[in-house]
Design a protein around this motif. Structure first.
Motif, mmCIF file in Angstrom:
data_model
loop_
_atom_site.group_PDB
_atom_site.id
_atom_site.type_symbol
_atom_site.label_atom_id
_atom_site.label_comp_id
_atom_site.label_asym_id
_atom_site.label_seq_id
_atom_site.Cartn_x
_atom_site.Cartn_y
_atom_site.Cartn_z
ATOM 1 N N SER A 88 0.871 -1.298 0.084
ATOM 2 C CA SER A 88 0.083 0.154 0.219
ATOM 3 C C SER A 88 0.953 1.222 -0.073
ATOM 4 O O SER A 88 1.747 1.327 0.458
ATOM 5 N N HIS A 89 0.277 2.235 -0.551
ATOM 6 C CA HIS A 89 1.068 3.415 -0.610
ATOM 7 C C HIS A 89 0.622 4.243 0.777
ATOM 8 O O HIS A 89 -0.642 4.703 1.049
ATOM 9 N N VAL A 90 1.548 4.817 1.339
ATOM 10 C CA VAL A 90 1.325 5.746 2.846
ATOM 11 C C VAL A 90 2.341 7.130 2.492
ATOM 12 O O VAL A 90 3.128 6.976 2.189
ATOM 13 N N ARG A 91 1.342 7.973 2.990
ATOM 14 C CA ARG A 91 2.009 9.383 2.903
ATOM 15 C C ARG A 91 1.773 10.006 4.298
ATOM 16 O O ARG A 91 0.673 9.845 5.020
ATOM 17 N N LEU A 92 2.460 11.061 4.626
ATOM 18 C CA LEU A 92 2.356 12.062 5.628
ATOM 19 C C LEU A 92 1.786 13.342 5.198
ATOM 20 O O LEU A 92 2.675 13.781 4.544
ATOM 21 N N ASN A 93 0.608 13.744 5.328
ATOM 22 C CA ASN A 93 -0.053 14.971 5.032
ATOM 23 C C ASN A 93 0.584 15.907 5.934
ATOM 24 O O ASN A 93 0.445 16.376 7.246
ATOM 25 N N LEU A 94 1.436 16.831 5.563
ATOM 26 C CA LEU A 94 2.251 17.875 6.214
ATOM 27 C C LEU A 94 1.477 18.791 6.776
ATOM 28 O O LEU A 94 1.624 19.798 7.608
ATOM 29 N N GLN A 95 0.129 19.234 6.133
ATOM 30 C CA GLN A 95 -0.831 20.037 6.672
ATOM 31 C C GLN A 95 -1.824 19.861 7.555
ATOM 32 O O GLN A 95 -1.872 20.404 8.491
ATOM 33 N N THR A 96 -1.871 18.532 7.792
ATOM 34 C CA THR A 96 -2.904 18.204 8.634
ATOM 35 C C THR A 96 -2.255 17.159 9.855
ATOM 36 O O THR A 96 -2.616 16.861 11.029
ATOM 37 N N GLY A 97 -0.893 16.711 9.300
ATOM 38 C CA GLY A 97 -0.233 16.025 10.422
ATOM 39 C C GLY A 97 -0.858 14.635 10.285
ATOM 40 O O GLY A 97 -0.167 13.733 11.147
ATOM 41 N N GLN A 98 -1.592 14.079 9.472
ATOM 42 C CA GLN A 98 -2.233 12.833 9.642
ATOM 43 C C GLN A 98 -1.479 12.025 8.353
ATOM 44 O O GLN A 98 -1.306 12.633 7.410
ATOM 45 N N ARG A 99 -1.553 10.764 8.805
ATOM 46 C CA ARG A 99 -0.976 9.597 7.750
ATOM 47 C C ARG A 99 -2.228 9.259 6.907
ATOM 48 O O ARG A 99 -3.306 8.773 7.560
ATOM 49 N N GLU A 100 -1.898 9.058 5.659
ATOM 50 C CA GLU A 100 -2.958 8.522 4.663
ATOM 51 C C GLU A 100 -2.232 7.399 3.915
ATOM 52 O O GLU A 100 -1.347 7.414 3.495
ATOM 53 N N VAL A 101 -3.383 6.396 3.369
ATOM 54 C CA VAL A 101 -3.127 5.328 2.705
ATOM 55 C C VAL A 101 -4.128 5.163 1.536
ATOM 56 O O VAL A 101 -5.160 5.457 1.681
ATOM 57 N N ARG A 102 -3.541 4.544 0.547
ATOM 58 C CA ARG A 102 -4.497 4.415 -0.718
ATOM 59 C C ARG A 102 -3.816 2.893 -1.318
ATOM 60 O O ARG A 102 -2.865 2.308 -0.780
#
Length: 457
Positions: A88-102
């Protein structure tokens, strides 16, 4: 000397080993603080940072037993303690500070392939088979509609007799308009109470605005009771009876004919000539106007029974100008009505219209207006302070100009009034323009004055 050199070399090696150990511990601590690392990777998952650089967040395996998230083709937020499947692709949203996955590329490709295979499994519908199925459904609906139509109608509506029985049990009575009219006339004939008669007349006035009700009232003999009310000595009964009669006569030729045959015109003119009560005069004028409009036979009887002389007496006795305006408006309507009929082209005439033209030719309205001095009476309304009264007078003077031209030219007071009124309204137009108000009404009055002055010349 050699011993000293050996000691220095040994000490340097110890220092170097110590530094290396500290460095390794520092790296180990940095790796254990989180399961994510941020590395520069233009081709990976993009993150917008403050300096505009792009970063990719990589997820490291953890040994804890975590809740596994099932990613989709859209980015979704990871909660603390959740794990994602491999690939899976995981990224860190630097604006919200939340981790996101797709889904990862391989997963997304597999998911799309499965979706395509699922759609391919749907059976193909033959258009001919679909038409046959629709035809069969339509035939079934028609059969059911024919068989159930009568039942559906009967289920939605109840018979009138059944409703009457139910209402009779509830002490309710269903009355048609004819039944109500008959009941009101019986009550009017049987009662001696003036108050009750006034209430009945009020109800009748409301009902006779409908053409059928007014005609039914006449066929039941209701005009007799109304004429009795006109001949009453009570001014309230006279006023309300005239009001009912005027409402029944309005745009109703059948009632107009029956009213003339029953002597209603003579009763109205007699009451108008003898009463001094303003409310009674107003309602009687309303009834007379309703009887005369678009009815040349009644207009001829009106003239032969001295109707213009009676109107002249009311006109001269009116103090506030309200009755004068009503009379002048009626004269304007009668003159314009006759002119309109006579101007109709012969090419568009039918037998009924020819008969109307013949009847209007018998109405000697022009001659009667001159003989009863209306050419001098109408200009008196120009002295009123009401703009509406002046407007009605100017309109009537214009249509009377062909028959009253000689009197207009010799009437010095009329010419003086026209000059002063034109000056007054031109000043009002200029004044209204300065304050940016509507001036159309006053401009129309000025145009009426100019038209009348042109006809007099």
């Amino acid at each position: 000397m050699c011993l000293r050199l050996f000691t220095i070399v040994r000490l340097s090696c110890l220092i170097l080993i110590t530094v290396l150990l500290f460095h390794c511990c520092y790296i180990s601590c940095q790796r254990s603080d989180g399961a994510l690392t941020v590395v520069d990777n233009p081709g990976g998952n993009e993150l917008d940072t403050e300096d505009g650089s792009e970063a990719t967040v990589q997820e490291e395996d953890t040994e804890e037993d975590l809740e596994v998230v099932h990613p989709t083709d859209q980015w979704q937020t990871l909660k603390p303690g959740q794990a994602v499947p491999s690939g899976s692709h995981v990224r860190l949203n630097l604006q919200t500070g939340q981790r996101e996955v797709r889904l990862g590329e391989e997963q997304l490709k597999y998911w799309m392939q499965q979706h395509s295979e699922t759609e391919d499994k749907h059976p193909f519908i033959n258009p001919d088979e679909l038409k046959k199925a629709m035809k069969k459904i339509k035939e079934d609906l028609n059969i059911n509609k024919d068989s159930n139509q009568e039942e559906s109608v009967s289920s939605q509506f109840r018979p009138l007799e059944e409703l009457k029985k139910d209402m009779a049990q509830l002490d309710l009575l269903v009355e048609t308009d004819i039944q109500i009219l008959r009941r009101l006339l019986n009550q009017f004939n049987s009662t001696r109470s003036t108050e009750e008669k006034l209430n009945i007349l009020h109800e009748l006035e409301y009902m006779v605005h409908q053409v059928d009700n007014a005609q039914n009232l006449c066929s039941m003999g209701g005009l007799i009771f109304i004429l009795e009310g006109l001949n009453s000595s009570d001014s309230k009964l006279q006023e309300n009876s005239a009001f009912v009669l005027g409402s029944a006569l309005s745009s109703n030729p059948t009632v107009q004919v029956k009213a003339v045959e029953s002597g209603a015109l003579q009763a109205l003119l007699t009451l108008l000539a003898t009463t001094e009560h303003f409310p009674v005069q107003k309602k009687v004028l309303f009834a007379v106007a309703s009887l005369l409009r678009n009815f040349p036979f009644a207009q001829q009887h009106f003239l032969s029974n001295g109707g213009l002389q009676v109107m002249s007496g009311v006109f001269q006795g009116d103090r506030n100008g309200s009755l004068r305006t009503r009379i002048v408006t009626l004269l304007y309507d009668l003159i314009s009505e006759k002119e309109q009929i006579s101007k109709t082209s012969l090419d568009f005439m039918d037998p009924s219209h020819e008969e109307r033209v013949r009847q209007y030719s018998r109405v000697t309205l022009d001659k009667e207006l001159v003989e009863t001095n209306w050419c001098s009476l109408v200009p008196q309304l120009l002295g009123s302070s009401e703009h509406d009264y002046r407007e009605k007078a100017l309109q009537t003077l214009i249509v009377m100009a062909p028959m009253c031209l000689e009197q207009y030219r010799t009437d010095g007071s009329l010419l003086t009034s026209l000059i002063s009124l034109k000056t007054l309204y031109e000043e009002m137009v200029n004044k209204e323009k300065t304050v940016e108000k509507e001036t159309e009404y006053f401009v129309e009055i000025v145009e009426l004055i100019d038209n009348l002055k042109i006809k007099i010349r």
